[in-house]
Each structure stands twice: as structure tokens, then as C-alpha cells.
Enzyme design. Structure first.
Site, PDB file in Angstrom:
ATOM      1  N   LYS A 137       0.825  -1.217   0.000  1.00  0.00           N
ATOM      2  CA  LYS A 137       0.000   0.000   0.000  1.00  0.00           C
ATOM      3  C   LYS A 137       0.858   1.266   0.000  1.00  0.00           C
ATOM      4  O   LYS A 137       0.606   2.185  -0.762  1.00  0.00           O
ATOM      5  CB  LYS A 137      -0.924   0.047   1.226  1.00  0.00           C
ATOM      6  N   ARG A 182      -9.693   1.371   8.608  1.00  0.00           N
ATOM      7  CA  ARG A 182      -9.244   0.041   8.986  1.00  0.00           C
ATOM      8  C   ARG A 182     -10.320  -0.696   9.766  1.00  0.00           C
ATOM      9  O   ARG A 182     -10.122  -1.867  10.121  1.00  0.00           O
ATOM     10  CB  ARG A 182      -8.023   0.190   9.888  1.00  0.00           C
ATOM     11  N   ARG A 229      11.391  -6.271   5.093  1.00  0.00           N
ATOM     12  CA  ARG A 229      11.129  -4.838   4.897  1.00  0.00           C
ATOM     13  C   ARG A 229      12.045  -3.956   5.745  1.00  0.00           C
ATOM     14  O   ARG A 229      12.291  -4.235   6.909  1.00  0.00           O
ATOM     15  CB  ARG A 229       9.667  -4.541   5.246  1.00  0.00           C
ATOM     16  N   ARG A 288      11.340  -1.630  11.022  1.00  0.00           N
ATOM     17  CA  ARG A 288      10.325  -1.012  11.876  1.00  0.00           C
ATOM     18  C   ARG A 288      10.168  -1.763  13.188  1.00  0.00           C
ATOM     19  O   ARG A 288      10.236  -2.986  13.215  1.00  0.00           O
ATOM     20  CB  ARG A 288       8.985  -0.992  11.140  1.00  0.00           C
ATOM     21  N   ARG A 308      -1.047  -7.973  13.829  1.00  0.00           N
ATOM     22  CA  ARG A 308      -1.613  -7.059  12.834  1.00  0.00           C
ATOM     23  C   ARG A 308      -2.383  -7.809  11.754  1.00  0.00           C
ATOM     24  O   ARG A 308      -3.431  -7.364  11.302  1.00  0.00           O
ATOM     25  CB  ARG A 308      -0.508  -6.207  12.210  1.00  0.00           C
TER      26      ARG A 308
HETATM   27  P1  ADP Z   1       0.836  -1.738   8.654  1.00  0.00           P
HETATM   28  O1  ADP Z   1      -0.171  -1.623   7.549  1.00  0.00           O
HETATM   29  O2  ADP Z   1       2.067  -2.465   8.240  1.00  0.00           O
HETATM   30  O3  ADP Z   1       0.279  -2.245   9.951  1.00  0.00           O
HETATM   31  P2  ADP Z   1       0.826   1.170   8.999  1.00  0.00           P
HETATM   32  O4  ADP Z   1       2.050   1.953   8.772  1.00  0.00           O
HETATM   33  O5  ADP Z   1      -0.331   1.388   8.111  1.00  0.00           O
HETATM   34  O6  ADP Z   1       1.374  -0.310   8.967  1.00  0.00           O
HETATM   35  O7  ADP Z   1       0.312   1.358  10.506  1.00  0.00           O
HETATM   36  C1  ADP Z   1       1.159   1.152  11.612  1.00  0.00           C
HETATM   37  C2  ADP Z   1       0.345   1.162  12.904  1.00  0.00           C
HETATM   38  O8  ADP Z   1      -0.306   2.439  13.080  1.00  0.00           O
HETATM   39  C3  ADP Z   1      -0.783   0.138  12.995  1.00  0.00           C
HETATM   40  O9  ADP Z   1      -0.342  -1.142  13.383  1.00  0.00           O
HETATM   41  C4  ADP Z   1      -1.690   0.802  14.039  1.00  0.00           C
HETATM   42  O10 ADP Z   1      -1.193   0.655  15.345  1.00  0.00           O
HETATM   43  C5  ADP Z   1      -1.594   2.274  13.685  1.00  0.00           C
HETATM   44  N1  ADP Z   1      -2.637   2.655  12.698  1.00  0.00           N
HETATM   45  C6  ADP Z   1      -2.427   3.099  11.439  1.00  0.00           C
HETATM   46  N2  ADP Z   1      -3.594   3.359  10.815  1.00  0.00           N
HETATM   47  C7  ADP Z   1      -4.575   3.055  11.707  1.00  0.00           C
HETATM   48  C8  ADP Z   1      -6.005   3.093  11.687  1.00  0.00           C
HETATM   49  N3  ADP Z   1      -6.683   3.507  10.588  1.00  0.00           N
HETATM   50  N4  ADP Z   1      -6.682   2.710  12.791  1.00  0.00           N
HETATM   51  C9  ADP Z   1      -6.043   2.315  13.895  1.00  0.00           C
HETATM   52  N5  ADP Z   1      -4.699   2.240  13.994  1.00  0.00           N
HETATM   53  C10 ADP Z   1      -3.964   2.606  12.927  1.00  0.00           C
END
Ligand code: ADP
Ligand code: ZN
Length: 222
Positions: free
Chosen positions: A17, A93, A130, A162, A173
Site C-alpha cells: 500500500k 481500517r 522490509r 520497523r 496485525r
Molecule cells: P501496517 O499496515 O504495516 O500495519 P501502517 O504503517 O499502516 O502499517 O500502521 C502502523 C500502525 O499504526 C498500525 O499497526 C496501528 O497501530 C496504527 N494505525 C495506522 N492506521 C490506523 C487506523 N486507521 N486505525 C487504527 N490504527 C492505525
């Protein structure tokens, strides 16, 4: 053609993404809004908000809906997104977040939600290898590292693994994705906003597939 674009990219962690949203943002000349990047920037800045967010993120948990919705609403209220649109990465999400987004975007609504489909075995491999830039979030991997000594090709900062790309947090996740985020695919399908795109293969191939799917859906009817 309607100016700009209002896009949401759905997909598992590691589906690509971030990489694809960066490219779509350049192609359609719209801001790339990544909730993960927003939270990571707050963590780096060491704000109270960042400290709270970090506890959830490092454990692989979701940041509470009300917090995330507040952050996104504020961003969508700025001029660039109002006039040109956006590509949303990592939001919504949960169904509750999707509902809130719908309300904010009424009456025009979203153009499209795209489900970037990648097999779980593939995302697990991608996440383990990654690496990301601490500053700009650019993605690399052990198989395609930056040109010079793990410093970012774009901004020169350090490229690292990360904190939430550990085995435990990745598993958590992906479980939360199935439980909370996968239902959004049916949710957008019911609203006739969904298109699925195959996310496997070379990143350029995937970008071309995405642009074709988006332009096809956005063509003026009749
Ligand atoms: P990934 O898709 O690999 O989990 P992201 O960079 O999109 O990584 O998000 C990292 C973290 O940020 C998530 O695991 C969560 O804790 C938080 N986060 C991001 N977007 C949201 C969301 N829309 N709702 C709740 N938590 C979020
Ligand atoms: Zn960088």
C-alpha cells in the site's frame, strides 16, 4: 474528467500500500495520506500524542477509532484535499472508521476503494525483509537496499527495520486485519465502490494495473 481523485487503498500489511500510494499520489497529483506515517512522525517528534500512539503500534494493536478519525478529519479539512482529493493509506481500517469517512466526504463521497490483493505467504516474506527510512518512510528491503550503506536514497536518513515488524506484532496485525479490516471489502462492495487489483509481481506492473483499474472506473459514463 473529474479533477483529482478520492481513493482508498485496502490491503494486508505488506501488500504494498505505501509504495503504491506514493506512486498513485504522483500520478493523480493528490496528497498521500498515510495514518501509519502520521503516527510514526508523532512518535519521532516525541509528543504526548506520539507516546500514546507508540504503545499501540509497537504491540501491533490498532490506535483507538476516535483518535484516528480525529486525525484524518483534520487532514481532510485542508485545502489541498478539498480541491484535489487524496489517496488514503491505512485508513479506514474498521467499519466504524469507514462510516465516519463516509460522513466527512458526503455528498460527493469516495471515487473508489481498491483492494490490493496479495497472498499471506507473500506478505509474510515481504514484512520480514522490509526496511524503512526513519525520516520519509520510503520502503526498502534486504533484497533491494538503498544505494549507499543503509541511508535513504531520497532524504539521506537512516534506513531501519520497523519496531512493529517483529514476528509477534506482524501476526497480531494480520489477525486484526482479518477481523476488523477485511469486512470493509464487503462493505465497499455493497456500496458499489470496490475494485480488486492483484498486488503480486513487479511494483511497476502493479502500478500499471492500479491506474488502469482506477481510470476505467472514473471514465465519464455515457
Ligand atoms: P501496517 O499496515 O504495516 O500495519 P501502517 O504503517 O499502516 O502499517 O500502521 C502502523 C500502525 O499504526 C498500525 O499497526 C496501528 O497501530 C496504527 N494505525 C495506522 N492506521 C490506523 C487506523 N486507521 N486505525 C487504527 N490504527 C492505525
Ligand atoms: Zn528518507
Amino acid at each position: 474528467m473529474v479533477p483529482g481523485a478520492r481513493l482508498v487503498l485496502l490491503g494486508k500489511q505488506g501488500a504494498g500500500k505505501g509504495t503504491q500510494c506514493t506512486r498513485l499520489a504522483l500520478h493523480y497529483i493528490v496528497p498521500h495520506i498515510s495514518t501509519g506515517d502520521i503516527f510514526r512522525a508523532a512518535v519521532r517528534a516525541g509528543t504526548e500524542f506520539g507516546k500514546k500512539a507508540r504503545e499501540y503500534m509497537d504491540a501491533g494493536e490498532l490506535v483507538p477509532d476516535e483518535v484516528v478519525i480525529g486525525v484524518v478529519k483534520e487532514r481532510l479539512d485542508q485545502d489541498d484535499t478539498k480541491t484535489r482529493g487524496f489517496v488514503l493509506d491505512g485508513f479506514p481500517r474498521t467499519v466504524h472508521q469507514a462510516d465516519a469517512l463516509d460522513t466527512v466526504l458526503a455528498p460527493r463521497g469516495l471515487d473508489l476503494a481498491i483492494d490490493l490483493e496479495v497472498d499471506t505467504t507473500v506478505v509474510l516474506q515481504r514484512l520480514a525483509s522490509r526496511r524503512v527510512c526513519v525520516n520519509c518512510g520510503a520502503n526498502y528491503s534486504v533484497d533491494s537496499p538503498p544505494k549507499v550503506n543503509w541511508t535513504c536514497d531520497i532524504c539521506g536518513n537512516e534506513v531501519i527495520q520497523r519496531a512493529d515488524d517483529t514476528e509477534g506484532a506482524i501476526k497480531r496485525r494480520l489477525d486484526l486485519y482479518e477481523e476488523q479490516t477485511a469486512p470493509l471489502i464487503a462493505w465497499y462492495l455493497e456500496r458499489d465502490k470496490l475494485v480488486a487489483v492483484n498486488g503480486e509481481g513487479h511494483p511497476d506492473t502493479v502500478t500499471n494495473r492500479l491506474i488502469r483499474a482506477i481510470d476505467h472506473r472514473r471514465e465519464p459514463q455515457g
